[in-house]
Design an enzyme around this catalytic site. Structure first.
Site, short mmCIF file in Angstrom:
data_model
loop_
_atom_site.label_atom_id
_atom_site.label_comp_id
_atom_site.label_asym_id
_atom_site.label_seq_id
_atom_site.Cartn_x
_atom_site.Cartn_y
_atom_site.Cartn_z
N SER A 156 5.71 16.45 -1.14
CA SER A 156 4.89 17.02 -0.07
C SER A 156 5.54 16.68 1.26
O SER A 156 6.19 15.64 1.39
CB SER A 156 3.48 16.42 -0.12
OG SER A 156 2.75 16.75 1.05
N TYR A 168 -1.68 8.84 -0.66
CA TYR A 168 -1.00 10.10 -0.93
C TYR A 168 0.39 10.09 -0.31
O TYR A 168 1.38 10.44 -0.97
CB TYR A 168 -1.81 11.27 -0.37
CG TYR A 168 -1.25 12.62 -0.75
CD1 TYR A 168 -1.52 13.18 -1.99
CD2 TYR A 168 -0.45 13.34 0.14
CE1 TYR A 168 -1.01 14.42 -2.35
CE2 TYR A 168 0.06 14.58 -0.21
CZ TYR A 168 -0.22 15.11 -1.45
OH TYR A 168 0.31 16.34 -1.81
#
Length: 272
Positions: A156, A168
């Site tokens: 990401s 994350y």
């Protein structure tokens, strides 16, 4: 799946495992499902892995309906035994694994460093990062024996950009490092390992789930996200990720390994 299967496509004759090939229900297509469909369209035999086997079966059914070859398997990719089992099944069924596509990522329960719980931290790290080690470790012996293979990890742009979601971000930064480490360690065996870094994508997990959690219309969430993207002021789609994966998985990328490829409409170039 509306486009026909190509017996002479860019992945003709190859066997691909797509981890996270089901998807969260929603108005659009998820990254994993899109990649499985594109791989199949280009001639690959696809093994669709998902924690919820019914979602994997939906993806496989689309491929089969279009005349392709697909198998659906339910598995927990944070379990080494599950990872070894679906790789063994693939080898027993198709005799090889040419492509491993790791498309798993969650962020539920994430927060800042002072607010994230240990439970959420471990769940996110195990799902997003440890799973990619386990799946890679399961396919590498057979790829090394054949001296060929491709691993594609979905990271990401959060891994290289500012975000308040610490687990994350750290998990996806770890995916980048894992990708580069696997690339250099396995280059001598002819194995290529690359990562895709999606930006803001109009997928069910990113948009529909967020809209439901906040109690607002999905179009409102989608519009807010799109407004921050430099390239044409729109979000990307799962098909953008899938086509990047197709290139990296194909022989066209035969001299590319260790790359962290942003697919983000130039968003990661912004400095705030």
């Amino acid at each position: 799946m509306t486009e026909p299967i190509s017996a002479e496509g860019r992945l003709a004759g190859k066997v691909a495992i797509v981890v996270g090939g089901g998807q969260t229900p929603g108005a659009t297509t998820g990254n994993g499902r899109a990649t499985a469909l594109v791989f199949a369209r280009e001639g690959a035999r696809v093994v669709v892995i998902d924690r919820k086997v019914d979602r994997a079966e939906e993806t496989a059914a689309e491929i089969l309906a279009a005349g392709g070859t697909a198998t659906a398997i339910g598995a927990d990719v944070t379990s080494s035994s599950d990872c070894e089992a679906f790789v063994a099944h693939t080898l027993a069924t198709y005799g090889r694994v040419d492509i491993l596509h790791n498309n798993v990522g969650i962020g539920i329960g994430d927060a800042s460093a002072l607010r994230v719980t240990e439970e959420a931290w471990h769940r996110i790290i195990d799902t997003n990062l440890t799973s990619m080690l386990l799946t890679s470790r399961a396919v590498l012996p057979s790829m090394r024996d054949r001296r060929d293979g491709v691993i594609i990890n979905v990271s990401s742009i959060a891994s290289i950009a500012s975000t308040p979601l610490i687990a994350y971000k750290v998990s996806k930064a770890g995916v980048n490092a894992l990708t580069q480490q696997l690339a250099i360690a396995n280059a001598k065996y002819g194995i290529r390992v690359n990562a895709i870094l999606p930006g803001l994508m109009d997928t069910p997990m990113a948009v529909d789930a967020a809209a439901t959690a906040r109690g607002v219309d999905r179009e409102e969430i989608a519009a807010r996200r799109a407004a921050t993207v430099p390239l044409r002021g729109r979000q990307g789609t799962a098909w953008d990720v899938a086509h990047a994966a197709l290139f990296l998985g194909s022989d066209e990328a035969s001299f590319i390994s260790g790359v962290l490829l942003p697919v983000d409409g130039a968003q990661s170039l912004q400095v705030h």
